[in-house]
Enzyme design. Structure first.
Site, PDB file in Angstrom:
ATOM      1  N   ASP A  80       0.737  -1.502  -0.063  1.00  0.00           N
ATOM      2  CA  ASP A  80       0.129   0.071  -0.041  1.00  0.00           C
ATOM      3  C   ASP A  80       0.932   1.242   0.454  1.00  0.00           C
ATOM      4  O   ASP A  80       2.033   0.922   1.010  1.00  0.00           O
ATOM      5  CB  ASP A  80      -0.813   0.126   1.245  1.00  0.00           C
ATOM      6  CG  ASP A  80       0.262   0.424   2.470  1.00  0.00           C
ATOM      7  OD1 ASP A  80      -0.171   2.027   3.131  1.00  0.00           O
ATOM      8  OD2 ASP A  80       0.537  -0.242   3.064  1.00  0.00           O
ATOM      9  N   HIS A 136      -5.951   7.901 -13.373  1.00  0.00           N
ATOM     10  CA  HIS A 136      -5.030   6.944 -13.998  1.00  0.00           C
ATOM     11  C   HIS A 136      -3.287   5.734 -13.262  1.00  0.00           C
ATOM     12  O   HIS A 136      -3.410   5.439 -14.152  1.00  0.00           O
ATOM     13  CB  HIS A 136      -4.384   7.807 -15.240  1.00  0.00           C
ATOM     14  CG  HIS A 136      -3.125   7.615 -15.913  1.00  0.00           C
ATOM     15  ND1 HIS A 136      -3.080   7.049 -17.357  1.00  0.00           N
ATOM     16  CD2 HIS A 136      -2.413   7.473 -15.512  1.00  0.00           C
ATOM     17  CE1 HIS A 136      -1.434   6.348 -17.261  1.00  0.00           C
ATOM     18  NE2 HIS A 136      -0.652   6.903 -16.335  1.00  0.00           N
ATOM     19  N   CYS A 170      -7.747   8.253 -20.092  1.00  0.00           N
ATOM     20  CA  CYS A 170      -6.976   7.962 -21.658  1.00  0.00           C
ATOM     21  C   CYS A 170      -7.093   8.078 -22.295  1.00  0.00           C
ATOM     22  O   CYS A 170      -6.608   8.382 -23.444  1.00  0.00           O
ATOM     23  CB  CYS A 170      -5.426   6.510 -21.649  1.00  0.00           C
ATOM     24  SG  CYS A 170      -4.361   7.134 -20.361  1.00  0.00           S
ATOM     25  N   CYS A 224      -1.681   2.943 -22.837  1.00  0.00           N
ATOM     26  CA  CYS A 224      -2.922   2.290 -21.523  1.00  0.00           C
ATOM     27  C   CYS A 224      -4.559   2.883 -21.649  1.00  0.00           C
ATOM     28  O   CYS A 224      -4.945   3.496 -22.832  1.00  0.00           O
ATOM     29  CB  CYS A 224      -2.811   4.292 -20.390  1.00  0.00           C
ATOM     30  SG  CYS A 224      -4.134   3.841 -18.876  1.00  0.00           S
TER      31      CYS A 224
END
Length: 379
Positions: A268, A337, A311, A306
């Site tokens: 994380d 993103h 995107c 992507c």
């Protein structure tokens, strides 16, 4: 029956990385996995539905912050953290130990716990292993973390030894105070800083307590990257094979791959969401600072490779305009993103493990991204 179980699926013959699955009361997720951070019961600027679109199987929230606002009693009255934030996937809650030691300048560590001041109001507070368990039991997270001390880097061997021994005693108290072991899994946290002998001592102490999972704490706190990797190489073999292994606070692409190669299952970090709010994006060709002037007339996506929502629909020029104007939508687009990028990266890592080619994948990824072993930590 334990609330959390780990299913080992495959070991990569090229690197030794593990492919697995963690089962929780709120669903299962494949590992190695990155967990988006939702400190205050929200991943900043993202909705739970968007996180589901990205296939995030688990997110992280924070005991310390939720204790201060809105308070664990309110969340318990709401039916627990899952109900409160409308998230039906798995949730891990950090114990608050890191925040106590990183946010409060005025703290007094005692055997019973830590006296410190609220970083928002200055109010005197006290957090103990028992209190951290009571709060997390009220929150109802799937995975709870034991209350530990996260010492500063660097720290002397003598200080670190005393800290490790205290953390081990606190871990035992956490187990005794945990009221819902059949519904919530409690992970122990291995400390020891940069000292291999203390990492070994900490791992021995905690493994003897038979937690359903284990974390490696006290890394990614300012030490050189080679130190972090060396500590992982000496620590993960000491952790039970058939239980989840979690490296706390790590989220740069290079460290995720390196951690997976060294046997870590869960990660994380606030990195992808924090840098997104500064207009910094992770792309397949390296870091892109979209607020820079050279993108003012760039009508291509953030990353040609992507397929995320951002995107597919928006250009660098438009996102730069939003970020420069401090428009929330711009931060939402960069955050979406970056999270998508890391979650997809972990999916690619899992596929590479399944196909026994994670070493080859790392080499190709590092080359395209522009990393090198010397400065990758400075992302």
């Amino acid at each position: 029956m334990t609330a959390i179980t780990y299913e080992h699926i495959k070991t990569c013959s090229q690197t030794g990385a593990r492919l697995g699955r963690v089962h929780t009361p709120h669903g299962s997720f494949d590992t190695p996995a990155f967990m988006p951070v939702g400190t205050l019961a929200t991943v900043k600027t993202m909705s739970p539905e968007e996180l589901q679109e990205m296939n995030a199987g688990i997110i992280l929230s924070n005991t310390y912050h939720l204790w201060l606002r809105p308070g664990e009693d309110i969340i318990r009255e709401a039916g627990g953290l899952h109900q409160f934030m409308n998230w039906d996937g798995a949730i891990l809650t950090d114990s608050g130990g890191f925040q106590v030691f990183s946010l409060s300048d005025m703290r007094d560590i005692k055997e019973e716990g830590v006296h410190f001041r609220n970083h928002l109001s200055g109010e005197k507070l006290f957090l103990s292993p028992e209190k951290a368990m009571n709060i997390q039991n009220a929150l109802g997270s799937d995975i709870m973390m034991a209350f530990d001390e996260c010492p500063p880097y660097p720290a002397s061997h003598d200080y670190m030894k005393a800290s490790v021994e205290r953390t081990s005693r606190w871990a035992e108290r956490c187990l005794q105070a945990h009221a819902r072991p059949d519904e919530q899994g409690l992970f122990g946290i291995i400390q020891g800083g940069e000292y291999e002998d203390l990492r070994k001592q900490s791992a021995h102490d905690l493994v003897s307590l038979d937690f359903p999972g284990y974390a490696v704490g006290g890394l990614s706190v300012g030490e050189p990257k080679d130190v972090m990797n060396r500590m992982l190489e000496s620590t993960t073999p000491l952790m039970p094979f058939h239980k989840p292994r979690y490296l706390m606070g790590v989220g740069s692409p290079d460290s995720l791959i390196d951690g997976a190669i060294r046997g870590i299952d869960m990660f994380d970090c606030v990195l992808p969401t924090r840098i997104a709010r500064n207009g910094t994006c992770m792309t397949s060709n390296g870091r892109l600072v979209v607020r820079n002037a050279k993108y003012a007339r760039d009508f291509s996506p953030l990353d040609e490779n992507c397929d995320c929502y951002t995107c597919r629909n928006y250009t660098r020029a438009y996102i730069r305009h939003l970020v420069k104007c401090n428009e929330t939508f711009g931060f939402r687009l960069t955050t979406y993103h970056n999270l998508h990028f890391l979650l997809k990266l972990m999916q690619q890592v899992r596929t590479a493990i399944a196909e026994d080619r994670l070493g080859d994948f790392k080499e190709a990824f590092f080359e395209q991204y522009g990393f090198n072993e010397k400065d990758a930590k400075n992302f």
